[in-house]
Enzyme design. Structure first.
Site, PDB file in Angstrom:
ATOM      1  N   SER A   1     -21.572 -29.200 -32.852  1.00  0.00           N
ATOM      2  CA  SER A   1     -21.202 -28.186 -31.856  1.00  0.00           C
ATOM      3  C   SER A   1     -20.297 -28.789 -30.786  1.00  0.00           C
ATOM      4  CB  SER A   1     -22.461 -27.610 -31.193  1.00  0.00           C
ATOM      5  OG  SER A   1     -23.302 -27.023 -32.142  1.00  0.00           O
TER       6      SER A   1
ATOM      7  N   THR B   1      12.269 -11.375   6.660  1.00  0.00           N
ATOM      8  CA  THR B   1      11.441 -12.568   6.701  1.00  0.00           C
ATOM      9  C   THR B   1      10.396 -12.368   7.793  1.00  0.00           C
ATOM     10  OG1 THR B   1      12.956 -13.658   8.259  1.00  0.00           O
ATOM     11  CG2 THR B   1      13.310 -14.076   5.912  1.00  0.00           C
ATOM     12  N   HIS B   2       9.177 -12.869   7.553  1.00  0.00           N
ATOM     13  CA  HIS B   2       8.059 -12.632   8.481  1.00  0.00           C
ATOM     14  C   HIS B   2       7.802 -11.131   8.674  1.00  0.00           C
ATOM     15  CE1 HIS B   2       8.180 -16.908   9.724  1.00  0.00           C
ATOM     16  NE2 HIS B   2       9.477 -16.755   9.613  1.00  0.00           N
TER      17      HIS B   2
ATOM     18  N   SER C   1      -4.223  11.794  -4.630  1.00  0.00           N
ATOM     19  CA  SER C   1      -5.274  12.090  -3.661  1.00  0.00           C
ATOM     20  C   SER C   1      -6.058  13.320  -4.076  1.00  0.00           C
ATOM     21  CB  SER C   1      -4.671  12.310  -2.270  1.00  0.00           C
ATOM     22  OG  SER C   1      -5.654  12.724  -1.343  1.00  0.00           O
TER      23      SER C   1
ATOM     24  N   LYS D   1       0.432  14.016  -2.825  1.00  0.00           N
ATOM     25  CA  LYS D   1       0.493  12.575  -2.584  1.00  0.00           C
ATOM     26  C   LYS D   1       0.542  11.821  -3.907  1.00  0.00           C
ATOM     27  CE  LYS D   1      -1.593   9.203   0.564  1.00  0.00           C
ATOM     28  NZ  LYS D   1      -1.562   7.995  -0.251  1.00  0.00           N
TER      29      LYS D   1
ATOM     30  N   GLU E   1      -1.095  -1.541  -7.488  1.00  0.00           N
ATOM     31  CA  GLU E   1      -2.470  -1.819  -7.104  1.00  0.00           C
ATOM     32  C   GLU E   1      -3.242  -2.464  -8.259  1.00  0.00           C
ATOM     33  OE1 GLU E   1      -3.702   2.039  -5.885  1.00  0.00           O
ATOM     34  OE2 GLU E   1      -2.564   1.976  -4.005  1.00  0.00           O
TER      35      GLU E   1
END
Length: 522
Positions: A199, A246-247, A377, A383, A390
């Site tokens: 094994s 950026t940021h 929704s 919506k 996701e």
């Protein structure tokens, strides 16, 4: 009619375990059964192993060690079964070993019978009913190896006995096998199916085979289709100039194509990283037996088995040059998982960027438009949500978690054997399947249908204060910063602020501040 509960169905085991925990001590419960239930319970055979006698369902091909494992490890049961690719890989290696052992003196009839039974394991038709073991068992995978060994000798007999009934050639079947379920004759699970094996070397071999096959059949196709789709979008969007960020704050311009080219390159590098792990993954432990010395094997067995496995799978497997490393450590599994973890990081970034770029439709960035796949929704009419983004980011999170488990498993190789094998391979295989499947879904249901919202992109670009960066070489950083701050404070355009401050003429501003000239070095 009453009976002492010794063995039960899966549902019954759960109930029995609950009762045992509730009442404490040794479980001995008197229960009433109807005639059909009594008939079903009576349909067992008695098998004997080194610990004594065990009752095994008469219609199952597995034997005593599998039955013991079912009793001893009721963990997760239906949801935590040993992965199908591992069982398939066990079938491949057992077939290869039987063929090679025939060259070393194994009775050809026995070897051929084992090989035929292995084909049924490889095909998957025995998986649901005859491989009930869970991941959470011995860390070396011994029970799964024995589950496979037991399947081999019993299924060989079963297949030929069916052939006996259908084609009325019972004498030939008895002549070849001469036994019955559970008799361990003429094919013994240890002496014949497990010949020259342990094994400790078969399970790591199965790990490598299973992961390598899944990489080629599931992971790579998914990664490849996503990489190509992102590259196509990079080409499609190559002339659309947008504002960079950026940021999370406004930055200088780039094209939407350049932005997507980063995603395509991330995926290409992910593919390259996985490929870089393959040379170590193709090294097989088979032939190392218990501790890596190769005790009870024949010279050349390991190499011949690796060659046969390569022939059966079409992948370039070789015998591991150091069997001690192959048994005691699974760094190659950690390496593969690390590559998958890096891909998960890429997918998290790509998925998040795309859903942020598509946020809106009116109050977000809304620079791109995502396909509308389903209502978003139960209360807000109309919506639509970025569900594919996701899904793939949740997959990424799970893969990162899997990698933590694999890392801990890989660090638990004590002396001559790592004992976290089932946990490691199951998590690597789960990550492969999740990434491969989610990449394909993300491509088909999101990436391929992405459209650029050019009107919105142009509006945001022309409103950005960071276009002022183009003035640095002409008026200096400090004056350019003053223009940007003045425009922001007074709610004017950069041009209006520059003219008000007297730093530039209208003609100079038009000449110097051109987004199309800000996309690369000059």
């Amino acid at each position: 009619m009453s009976s002492t509960i010794l063995q039960l169905s899966r549902a019954g085991r759960r109930a029995a375990l609950h009762m045992k925990r509730f009442h404490g001590g040794k479980l001995k419960v008197t229960v009433s059964y109807n005639a059909q239930q009594v008939s079903n319970m009576a349909n067992f055979r008695t098998e004997r192993d080194t610990l004594g006698e065990v009752q095994v369902p008469a219609d199952k091909y597995y034997g005593s060690q599998t039955a013991r494992s079912i009793i001893n490890f009721p963990i997760g049961v239906e949801t935590e079964r040993m992965p199908f690719p591992v069982i398939t890989a066990m079938g491949i290696l057992k077939k290869a070993a039987a063929i090679v052992n025939k060259d070393y003196g194994l009775d050809p009839k026995v070897a051929d019978a084992i090989s035929k039974a292995a084909d049924d394991v490889i095909s998957g038709k025995l998986y649901c009913d005859h491989f009930p073991l869970v991941i959470w068992q011995t860390g070396s995978g011994t029970q799964t190896n024995m589950n496979t060994n037991e399947i081999k000798f019993q299924d060989t007999l079963n297949v030929l006995l069916q052939h006996l009934i259908l084609t009325v050639i019972s004498n030939r079947a008895i002549e070849i096998l001469g036994g019955k379920l559970g008799s361990k004759t003429p094919v013994h699970p240890n002496d014949h199916v497990n010949k020259s094996q342990s094994s400790n070397d078969t399970f790591p071999t199965a790990m490598h085979i299973a992961v390598a096959l899944e990489i080629h059949h599931t992971l790579m196709p998914g990664l490849d289709v996503l990489q190509k789709a992102l590259a196509l979008k990079a080409q499609e969007f190559e002339k659309i100039i947008k504002i960079g960020r950026t940021h999370l704050m406004d930055a200088v311009p780039l094209t939407l194509g350049q932005e997507f080219s980063a995603y395509a390159t991330q995926m290409q590098y992910g593919i390259d990283r996985v490929k870089d792990t393959l040379p170590r993954l193709y090294q097989l432990a088979l032939g190392g037996t218990a501790v890596g010395t190769g005790l009870n094997t024949r010279i050349g067995f390991a190499e011949k088995c690796a060659s046969k496995i390569s022939e059966l799978t079409g992948l370039p497997f070789v015998s591991a040059p150091n069997k001690f490393e192959a048994l005691a450590a699974h760094d190659s599994m950690v390496e593969v998982s690390g590559a998958l973890n890096t891909i998960a990081c890429s997918l998290m970034k790509i998925g998040n960027d795309i859903r942020l770029l598509g946020s809106g439709p009116r109050c977000g960035l809304a620079e791109i438009m995502l396909p509308e796949n389903e209502p978003g929704s139960s209360i807000m009419p109309g919506k639509v949500n970025p569900t594919q983004c996701e899904a793939i980011t949740m997959v990424a999170a799970q893969v990162m978690g899997n990698h933590v488990a694999v890392t801990i498993g890989g660090s638990n190789g004590h002396f001559e054997l790592n004992v976290f094998k089932p946990q490691m391979v199951s998590n690597v295989l789960r990550s492969i399947r999740l990434i491969g499947d989610s990449c394909k879904a993300f491509t088909d249901n999101c990436v391929s249908g992405i459209k650029a919202n050019e009107e919105r992109i142009s509006k945001l670009l022309n409103e950005s204060l960071m276009l002022v960066t183009a003035l640095n070489p002409h008026i200096g950083y400090d004056k350019a910063a003053t223009i940007a701050k003045t425009a922001h404070k007074e709610g004017t355009t950069l041009k209006e602020a520059a003219l008000k401050l007297g730093y530039l003429t209208e003609e100079e501003f038009a000449k110097f501040v051109r987004p199309q000239d800000m996309l690369g070095p000059k």
